[in-house]
Design an enzyme around this catalytic site. Structure first.
Site, short mmCIF file in Angstrom:
data_model
loop_
_atom_site.label_atom_id
_atom_site.label_comp_id
_atom_site.label_asym_id
_atom_site.label_seq_id
_atom_site.Cartn_x
_atom_site.Cartn_y
_atom_site.Cartn_z
N THR A 35 1.21 -1.10 0.47
CA THR A 35 -0.12 -0.03 -0.41
C THR A 35 0.56 1.18 0.16
O THR A 35 1.54 1.64 0.77
CB THR A 35 -1.11 0.44 1.24
OG1 THR A 35 -1.70 -1.26 0.92
CG2 THR A 35 -1.84 1.23 1.69
N TYR A 36 0.98 1.51 -0.85
CA TYR A 36 1.57 3.24 -1.43
C TYR A 36 0.61 4.31 -0.97
O TYR A 36 -0.49 4.50 -1.09
CB TYR A 36 2.36 3.55 -2.62
CG TYR A 36 2.70 2.53 -3.01
CD1 TYR A 36 4.51 3.02 -3.11
CD2 TYR A 36 2.51 1.25 -3.40
CE1 TYR A 36 5.43 1.98 -3.42
CE2 TYR A 36 3.62 0.21 -4.05
CZ TYR A 36 5.06 0.59 -4.45
OH TYR A 36 5.94 -0.26 -4.42
N TYR A 37 1.49 5.07 -0.31
CA TYR A 37 1.01 6.66 0.33
C TYR A 37 1.84 7.89 -0.44
O TYR A 37 2.49 8.14 -0.58
CB TYR A 37 1.01 6.37 2.09
CG TYR A 37 0.44 5.09 3.34
CD1 TYR A 37 -0.54 5.41 3.72
CD2 TYR A 37 0.99 4.50 2.87
CE1 TYR A 37 -1.47 4.48 3.62
CE2 TYR A 37 0.39 3.43 3.71
CZ TYR A 37 -0.77 3.74 4.31
OH TYR A 37 -1.20 2.26 4.21
N SER A 100 -2.37 6.17 -1.52
CA SER A 100 -2.18 6.74 -3.63
C SER A 100 -2.38 5.32 -4.58
O SER A 100 -2.65 4.96 -5.67
CB SER A 100 -1.14 7.38 -3.44
OG SER A 100 -0.10 6.57 -3.36
N GLY A 101 -2.50 4.37 -3.86
CA GLY A 101 -2.08 2.95 -4.77
C GLY A 101 -1.99 0.93 -3.67
O GLY A 101 -1.42 1.70 -2.22
#
Length: 172
Positions: A35-37, A100-101
């Site tokens: 999980t990207y931030y 973000s994704g």
């Protein structure tokens, strides 16, 4: 530490035979959920940075990757620390960071000398190979060794990709 990494799209069936012939050691298989931030004060897509929580087999790692340091590889400064994934996510969200994704992949890991070779099957994108060395500093010698390794796998420098899996998925 500096992560010196090069990636290309490649068929795994072909590569597994070549890795075996080269004498690469099979290390294992991992399922990654990343999980990207993004930050509230700057856009990591614009600054070429990455912040993620990776979950692998019940273990979570928070990773920050700095800007790419050259135009031919994915060489960048990297910091990692093991975290409680749920609490780390809560802290980031409380500080104003936002998701973000997500990237999900199965990774087969091989070792060839001090080079880590991974075969990634990425949901929604397909099959890739990454070769990587972690070093104290950026090194043209390390990059040359990685490109030589790819050449042994019949992958040319011009076929390599600097775009991240997240960027590829967001572009779909």
């Amino acid at each position: 530490m500096i992560e010196i990494e090069i990636k290309a799209r490649a068929s795994h069936e072909h590569l597994k035979k070549m890795l075996s012939g080269m004498g690469a050691d099979f290390i294992g298989v991992e399922n990654h959920s990343d999980t990207y931030y993004n930050a509230p004060h700057r856009d990591f897509a614009q600054t070429d940075e990455a912040l993620r929580i990776r979950s692998v087999n019940g273990r979570s790692v928070l990773t920050y990757k700095g800007q790419k340091l050259d135009t031919i590889s994915k060489t960048r400064e990297e910091f990692e620390t093991e975290v409680d994934g749920t609490n780390a996510r809560s802290i980031l969200l409380a500080l104003g960071y936002f998701e973000s994704g997500n990237v999900s992949k199965t990774r087969e890991i091989f070792k060839y000398d001090d080079i880590t070779i991974v075969l990634d099957s990425v949901e929604g994108l397909g099959e890739f190979v990454e070769v990587e060395i972690v070093a104290e500093s950026d090194s043209d010698i390390s990059k040359k060794r990685l490109f030589d390794c790819l050449e042994k796998l019949r992958i040319r420098q011009e076929d390599t990709i600097r775009t991240s899996y997240l960027e590829m998925l967001l572009d779909l």
